[in-house]
Design a protein around this motif. Structure first.
Motif, mmCIF file in Angstrom:
data_model
loop_
_atom_site.group_PDB
_atom_site.id
_atom_site.type_symbol
_atom_site.label_atom_id
_atom_site.label_comp_id
_atom_site.label_asym_id
_atom_site.label_seq_id
_atom_site.Cartn_x
_atom_site.Cartn_y
_atom_site.Cartn_z
ATOM 1 N N LEU A 35 50.517 44.545 53.571
ATOM 2 C CA LEU A 35 51.148 44.523 52.246
ATOM 3 C C LEU A 35 50.281 45.180 51.175
ATOM 4 N N GLY A 36 49.260 45.906 51.616
ATOM 5 C CA GLY A 36 48.464 46.682 50.678
ATOM 6 C C GLY A 36 47.147 46.073 50.253
ATOM 7 N N LEU A 37 46.770 44.933 50.826
ATOM 8 C CA LEU A 37 45.472 44.355 50.485
ATOM 9 C C LEU A 37 44.388 45.184 51.157
ATOM 10 N N ASP A 38 43.549 45.790 50.341
ATOM 11 C CA ASP A 38 42.436 46.577 50.866
ATOM 12 C C ASP A 38 41.140 45.973 50.327
ATOM 13 N N SER A 39 40.021 46.634 50.567
ATOM 14 C CA SER A 39 38.742 46.055 50.161
ATOM 15 C C SER A 39 38.648 45.895 48.638
ATOM 16 N N MET A 40 39.136 46.864 47.881
ATOM 17 C CA MET A 40 39.093 46.770 46.420
ATOM 18 C C MET A 40 39.972 45.620 45.925
ATOM 19 N N ARG A 41 41.166 45.533 46.452
ATOM 20 C CA ARG A 41 42.070 44.447 46.036
ATOM 21 C C ARG A 41 41.558 43.088 46.521
ATOM 22 N N SER A 42 40.855 43.056 47.645
ATOM 23 C CA SER A 42 40.265 41.796 48.108
ATOM 24 C C SER A 42 39.239 41.280 47.105
ATOM 25 N N VAL A 43 38.439 42.192 46.570
ATOM 26 C CA VAL A 43 37.451 41.801 45.555
ATOM 27 C C VAL A 43 38.167 41.322 44.300
ATOM 28 N N GLN A 44 39.220 42.048 43.891
ATOM 29 C CA GLN A 44 39.986 41.634 42.713
ATOM 30 C C GLN A 44 40.627 40.272 42.941
ATOM 31 N N LEU A 45 41.135 40.054 44.142
ATOM 32 C CA LEU A 45 41.732 38.766 44.486
ATOM 33 C C LEU A 45 40.687 37.660 44.449
ATOM 34 N N LEU A 46 39.536 37.924 45.003
ATOM 35 C CA LEU A 46 38.443 36.948 44.987
ATOM 36 C C LEU A 46 38.115 36.528 43.559
ATOM 37 N N ILE A 47 37.929 37.493 42.680
ATOM 38 C CA ILE A 47 37.596 37.198 41.279
ATOM 39 C C ILE A 47 38.723 36.417 40.619
ATOM 40 N N ALA A 48 39.959 36.838 40.848
ATOM 41 C CA ALA A 48 41.109 36.152 40.249
ATOM 42 C C ALA A 48 41.227 34.713 40.747
ATOM 43 N N LEU A 49 41.024 34.503 42.042
ATOM 44 C CA LEU A 49 41.094 33.138 42.583
ATOM 45 C C LEU A 49 40.000 32.259 42.002
ATOM 46 N N GLU A 50 38.799 32.795 41.910
ATOM 47 C CA GLU A 50 37.699 32.008 41.355
ATOM 48 C C GLU A 50 37.981 31.631 39.902
ATOM 49 N N GLU A 51 38.529 32.557 39.142
ATOM 50 C CA GLU A 51 38.816 32.281 37.733
ATOM 51 C C GLU A 51 39.985 31.322 37.556
ATOM 52 N N THR A 52 41.091 31.579 38.247
ATOM 53 C CA THR A 52 42.285 30.763 38.038
ATOM 54 C C THR A 52 42.184 29.379 38.666
ATOM 55 N N LEU A 53 41.442 29.265 39.769
ATOM 56 C CA LEU A 53 41.336 27.974 40.455
ATOM 57 C C LEU A 53 40.029 27.252 40.147
ATOM 58 N N ASP A 54 39.196 27.862 39.320
ATOM 59 C CA ASP A 54 37.936 27.268 38.890
ATOM 60 C C ASP A 54 37.061 26.868 40.082
ATOM 61 N N ILE A 55 36.840 27.856 40.952
ATOM 62 C CA ILE A 55 35.990 27.659 42.118
ATOM 63 C C ILE A 55 35.001 28.811 42.210
ATOM 64 N N SER A 56 34.012 28.660 43.057
ATOM 65 C CA SER A 56 33.060 29.723 43.344
ATOM 66 C C SER A 56 32.906 29.815 44.859
ATOM 67 N N ILE A 57 33.417 30.903 45.417
ATOM 68 C CA ILE A 57 33.395 31.064 46.864
ATOM 69 C C ILE A 57 32.051 31.655 47.272
ATOM 70 N N PRO A 58 31.298 30.945 48.102
ATOM 71 C CA PRO A 58 29.981 31.431 48.541
ATOM 72 C C PRO A 58 30.100 32.728 49.341
ATOM 73 N N ASP A 59 29.116 33.596 49.181
ATOM 74 C CA ASP A 59 29.110 34.891 49.869
ATOM 75 C C ASP A 59 29.277 34.757 51.379
ATOM 76 N N GLU A 60 28.664 33.744 51.965
ATOM 77 C CA GLU A 60 28.735 33.607 53.420
ATOM 78 C C GLU A 60 30.143 33.283 53.926
ATOM 79 N N MET A 61 31.028 32.894 53.032
ATOM 80 C CA MET A 61 32.413 32.604 53.416
ATOM 81 C C MET A 61 33.326 33.818 53.244
#
Length: 92
Positions: A35-61
């Motif tokens: 559906l178009g998720l690539d490495s750039m959009r994955s990073v954007q998704l990561l940032i958006a999830l951390e901001e909207t859900l108030d979490i911090s996903i560790p690098d090792e995950m």
């Protein structure tokens, strides 16, 4: 809201899927790379999830497998939420 995940998660995810039609269905097993998720959009998704859900996903995950399907990402989010706030096991 679905029984699978909350609306905030779903909307955040949809914003990073350029090939998903507006009314397209997402199941836990939907391949997000189709559906178009690539490495750039994955990073954007990561940032958006951390901001909207108030979490911090560790690098090792952060793995390609963790972002392959909505179910994989939701499992990751729930694991992070449980780790960061053990008293909060709410799926919202």
């Amino acid at each position: 809201m679905t029984d699978l995940w909350n609306d905030t998660f779903l909307e955040t995810l949809r914003q990073q899927l350029p090939l998903l039609p507006a009314e397209g269905e997402l199941t836990p097993a939907t391949n997000l790379y189709d559906l178009g998720l690539d490495s750039m959009r994955s990073v954007q998704l990561l940032i958006a999830l951390e901001e909207t859900l108030d979490i911090s996903i560790p690098d090792e995950m952060l793995t390609a497998e963790a972002f392959r399907t909505p179910g994989d990402i939701w499992t990751l989010v729930q694991a992070v939420k449980a780790e960061q706030d053990p008293g909060s096991r709410d799926s919202s």
